[in-house]
Design an enzyme around this catalytic site. Structure first.
Site, mmCIF file in Angstrom:
data_model
loop_
_atom_site.group_PDB
_atom_site.id
_atom_site.type_symbol
_atom_site.label_atom_id
_atom_site.label_comp_id
_atom_site.label_asym_id
_atom_site.label_seq_id
_atom_site.Cartn_x
_atom_site.Cartn_y
_atom_site.Cartn_z
ATOM 1 N N TYR A 245 -5.781 8.009 11.004
ATOM 2 C CA TYR A 245 -4.978 9.124 10.639
ATOM 3 C C TYR A 245 -5.602 10.168 10.041
ATOM 4 C CZ TYR A 245 -3.582 7.902 5.790
ATOM 5 O OH TYR A 245 -3.500 7.350 4.365
ATOM 6 N N CYS A 246 -5.025 11.389 9.896
ATOM 7 C CA CYS A 246 -5.925 12.621 9.172
ATOM 8 C C CYS A 246 -4.800 13.467 8.718
ATOM 9 C CB CYS A 246 -6.749 13.154 10.220
ATOM 10 S SG CYS A 246 -6.203 13.543 11.797
ATOM 11 N N GLY A 247 -5.107 14.735 9.272
ATOM 12 C CA GLY A 247 -3.972 15.533 8.690
ATOM 13 C C GLY A 247 -2.817 15.884 9.857
ATOM 14 N N SER A 273 0.630 12.235 11.384
ATOM 15 C CA SER A 273 -0.490 11.835 10.517
ATOM 16 C C SER A 273 -0.116 12.586 9.151
ATOM 17 C CB SER A 273 -1.812 12.498 10.755
ATOM 18 O OG SER A 273 -2.642 11.590 11.592
ATOM 19 N N MET A 274 -0.722 12.987 8.253
ATOM 20 C CA MET A 274 -0.270 13.347 6.920
ATOM 21 C C MET A 274 0.698 14.595 6.814
ATOM 22 S SD MET A 274 -1.100 11.761 4.062
ATOM 23 C CE MET A 274 -1.022 12.957 3.059
#
Length: 292
Positions: A245-247, A273-274
């Site tokens: 996951y990331c942004g 994600s975030m």
């Protein structure tokens, strides 16, 4: 029978195959300009594609045509039917070979690579280094926008490559799942205000996606170097599920793609994600260093 298409090709391979029948080259660029204040506002890469792209390349708009129009987060995967219609209109479907690139860091290309595989299309590869590498090699670019030849897209969705917020929340105590946060270390540790709340999902390790690329060329580091790094992080353990996951579900696909290059082709991506997780105040976040 032709050998299986690798997950990545270099510019010389594409240059040699550019006139192949059934080859579909796709520019999948979006832009995230750095704001002076306030949130990031994503932009389609259509305007920068038109004046300069690889000859024959079509444009895939990940922000519009290949996204859920009803989602509060950008780039959310749409339903299969919407994706299949958009892909088929670009000429992606039965019998096609797809090469994806973008205009800068490569993660828009890996996002479309992941999304095609998620929807059941496997004959897709990523151009290592993207448009910058193509130009650095002295190859031609053009402003001629081609007309696609539509195809029928008949892929079957692969749900194991996708994770929702609810699925991530349900797996927090699952020791057989490794969550990988691919953002930079300060963001991971919660030292900067990038999202609605600081920190990372509990239990997730940190493997910054930009560390996988050569900063001078923008191409991926040698495969064996990546393999050693992934082994050290426990990401090649077949008994555990890997979820990145990331942004917003884009850069996470860069690590999923690099893992595929060393043989780990079953990596899932947390689509929201975030952006989605931090926007839910009831969901936990922690700060500090990686647990590994």
């Amino acid at each position: 029978m032709a050998p299986p298409l690798p997950s990545q090709v270099d510019v010389e391979w594409l240059h040699q195959h550019l006139d192949d029948a059934d080859l579909v080259v796709v520019d999948a660029t979006n832009h995230l300009p750095v704001p002076t204040d306030g949130p990031y506002v994503p932009e389609s890469g259509a305007e920068t594609y038109r004046p300069e792209h690889i000859p024959g390349a079509l444009f895939a708009d990940l922000l519009v045509a290949f996204a859920d129009p009803d989602s509060p987060e950008p780039w959310t995967a749409p339903d299969h039917e919407r994706f299949a219609a958009a892909a088929g209109a670009l000429g992606i479907g039965d019998g096609a070979t797809v090469v994806v690139y973008d205009q800068h860091d490569g993660f828009w290309a890996t996002r479309f690579w992941w999304h095609l595989r998620y929807e059941g299309f496997e004959n897709v590869t990523v151009l290592d280094g993207g448009l910058p590498a193509w130009k650095a090699a002295g190859h031609q670019v053009t402003d001629v926008v081609p007309v696609p030849t539509p195809r029928t897209f008949t892929g079957t969705r692969r749900p194991e490559l996708f994770r929702s917020t609810e699925e991530i929340a349900a797996s927090l105590d699952n020791e057989n799942t490794i969550l990988v946060n691919v953002l930079d270390e300060p963001t991971y540790r919660g030292e900067v205000d990038t999202y609605a709340r600081r920190g990372h999902i509990p239990g997730s390790i940190n493997l910054p996606v930009f560390s996988l690329r050569d900063p001078d060329t923008g191409t991926l580091r040698p495969t064996e170097e990546l393999r050693r790094e992934f082994e050290a992080a426990g990401l090649l353990d077949d008994d555990r599920t890997v979820v990145t996951y990331c942004g917003g579900g884009i850069a996470a696909t860069g690590v999923a793609h690099a893992l595929a290059l060393v043989g780990r082709e079953d990596v899932a991506v947390y689509d929201g994600s975030m952006t989605a997780w931090a926007g839910r105040p009831e969901l936990p976040l922690v700060t500090g260093d990686s647990p590994r």
